[in-house]
Design a protein around this motif. Structure first.
Motif, PDB file in Angstrom:
ATOM      1  N   VAL A   1      18.221 -27.469  29.629  1.00 58.69           N
ATOM      2  CA  VAL A   1      19.291 -27.206  30.598  1.00 58.69           C
ATOM      3  C   VAL A   1      20.047 -28.507  30.829  1.00 58.69           C
ATOM      4  O   VAL A   1      19.455 -29.574  30.941  1.00 58.69           O
ATOM      5  CB  VAL A   1      18.690 -26.687  31.924  1.00 58.69           C
ATOM      6  CG1 VAL A   1      19.756 -26.616  32.998  1.00 58.69           C
ATOM      7  CG2 VAL A   1      18.053 -25.320  31.712  1.00 58.69           C
ATOM      8  N   GLY A   2      21.363 -28.393  30.855  1.00 57.03           N
ATOM      9  CA  GLY A   2      22.168 -29.580  31.090  1.00 57.03           C
ATOM     10  C   GLY A   2      22.495 -30.344  29.829  1.00 57.03           C
ATOM     11  O   GLY A   2      22.874 -31.512  29.892  1.00 57.03           O
ATOM     12  N   TYR A   3      22.350 -29.685  28.703  1.00 51.87           N
ATOM     13  CA  TYR A   3      22.721 -30.288  27.438  1.00 51.87           C
ATOM     14  C   TYR A   3      23.560 -29.316  26.622  1.00 51.87           C
ATOM     15  O   TYR A   3      23.740 -28.168  26.999  1.00 51.87           O
ATOM     16  CB  TYR A   3      21.469 -30.736  26.666  1.00 51.87           C
ATOM     17  CG  TYR A   3      20.859 -31.977  27.257  1.00 51.87           C
ATOM     18  CD1 TYR A   3      20.003 -31.886  28.352  1.00 51.87           C
ATOM     19  CD2 TYR A   3      21.166 -33.241  26.757  1.00 51.87           C
ATOM     20  CE1 TYR A   3      19.476 -33.017  28.936  1.00 51.87           C
ATOM     21  CE2 TYR A   3      20.624 -34.382  27.333  1.00 51.87           C
ATOM     22  CZ  TYR A   3      19.779 -34.264  28.421  1.00 51.87           C
ATOM     23  OH  TYR A   3      19.267 -35.384  29.004  1.00 51.87           O
ATOM     24  N   GLU A   4      24.058 -29.805  25.479  1.00 51.82           N
ATOM     25  CA  GLU A   4      24.996 -29.035  24.677  1.00 51.82           C
ATOM     26  C   GLU A   4      24.482 -27.640  24.395  1.00 51.82           C
ATOM     27  O   GLU A   4      23.323 -27.448  24.022  1.00 51.82           O
ATOM     28  CB  GLU A   4      25.269 -29.751  23.359  1.00 51.82           C
ATOM     29  CG  GLU A   4      26.199 -28.989  22.426  1.00 51.82           C
ATOM     30  CD  GLU A   4      26.521 -29.760  21.165  1.00 51.82           C
ATOM     31  OE1 GLU A   4      25.972 -30.862  20.980  1.00 51.82           O
ATOM     32  OE2 GLU A   4      27.326 -29.252  20.352  1.00 51.82           O
ATOM     33  N   GLN A   5      25.369 -26.662  24.563  1.00 49.86           N
ATOM     34  CA  GLN A   5      25.072 -25.303  24.145  1.00 49.86           C
ATOM     35  C   GLN A   5      25.765 -25.060  22.801  1.00 49.86           C
ATOM     36  O   GLN A   5      26.904 -25.460  22.596  1.00 49.86           O
ATOM     37  CB  GLN A   5      25.570 -24.295  25.180  1.00 49.86           C
ATOM     38  CG  GLN A   5      24.782 -24.349  26.485  1.00 49.86           C
ATOM     39  CD  GLN A   5      25.141 -23.237  27.449  1.00 49.86           C
ATOM     40  OE1 GLN A   5      25.753 -22.239  27.067  1.00 49.86           O
ATOM     41  NE2 GLN A   5      24.748 -23.401  28.699  1.00 49.86           N
TER      42      GLN A   5
END
Lengths: 109, 112
Positions: free
Chosen positions: B97-101
């Protein structure tokens, strides 16, 4: 939840000029701010991101600035080229990513 | 090269039909997401999953359900399709969570 507003909705620039897209967010707990580019027929792709402990980040012709106090962040594209034509989305993350409505950028040759 | 694939690029269904949209990622990611994209509204989160058999509602879950039986596969189910579910559906995944998708190419669903 987080609310992200993005302006303008459309932007037309002459090749070689700069383009600026602005976003505001509502939740002060948000700490991650990515920008995605979506080309026709494709899914969005991350082009740059910034975290809340940084005020500015640059990657070649693309830069992002963040003002935590004012809760806004901006994407700057310099020396625009035809391949920069696309839809750009900003997003903010508290627990889930919330996206802006998108900006359609057209670079005129 | 990272890859998220979606089962169909275009799909046409009738009102009341049950619709399955499939998404597969090959990056061993923990998190998977389903969004719908509509003009002027951006991407809106329908559901996400942070582990096998785990799911959490997004911002617009009404009329949708999801299934994640295997780590690499996340399915979106429209129990009884309606015309207001005509949209572009995007699947994404990330490791944290909180990183590139990473997004798939999307499925354009038309319900008539």
């Amino acid at each position: 939840g987080e609310n992200v507003e993005q302006h303008p909705s459309t932007l037309s620039v002459q090749e070689g000029d700069s383009a600026v897209i602005k976003c505001t967010y509502s939740d002060s707990a948000s700490n991650y701010f990515p920008w995605y580019k979506q080309e026709l027929g494709k899914g969005p792709q991350l082009i740059i991101d910034i975290r809340s402990n940084v005020g500015e980040k640059k990657d070649q012709r693309i830069a992002v600035t963040l003002n935590k106090t004012a809760k806004h962040f901006s994407l700057h594209i310099t020396e625009t080229q035809p391949e920069d034509s696309a839809v750009y989305f900003c997003a903010a993350n508290d627990y889930k990513l919330s996206f802006g409505a998108g900006t359609t950028v057209t670079v005129r040759a | 090269d990272v890859k998220v694939t979606q089962s169909s690029r275009y799909l046409v269904k009738r009102t009341g039909e049950k619709v399955f949209l499939e998404c597969v990622q090959d990056m061993d990611h923990e998190n998977m997401f389903w969004y719908r994209q509509d003009p002027g509204l951006g991407l809106r989160l329908i559901y996400f999953s942070y582990d096998v058999k785990m799911k959490e509602k997004g911002d617009i879950p009404e009329g949708y359900s999801v299934s994640r039986e295997k780590k690499e596969r996340f399915s979106l189910i429209l129990e009884s399709a309606s015309t207001n579910q005509t949209s572009m559906y995007l699947c994404a995944s990330n490791g944290l969570v909180g990183y590139e998708q990473y997004f798939g190419p999307g499925t354009r669903l038309t319900v008539t």
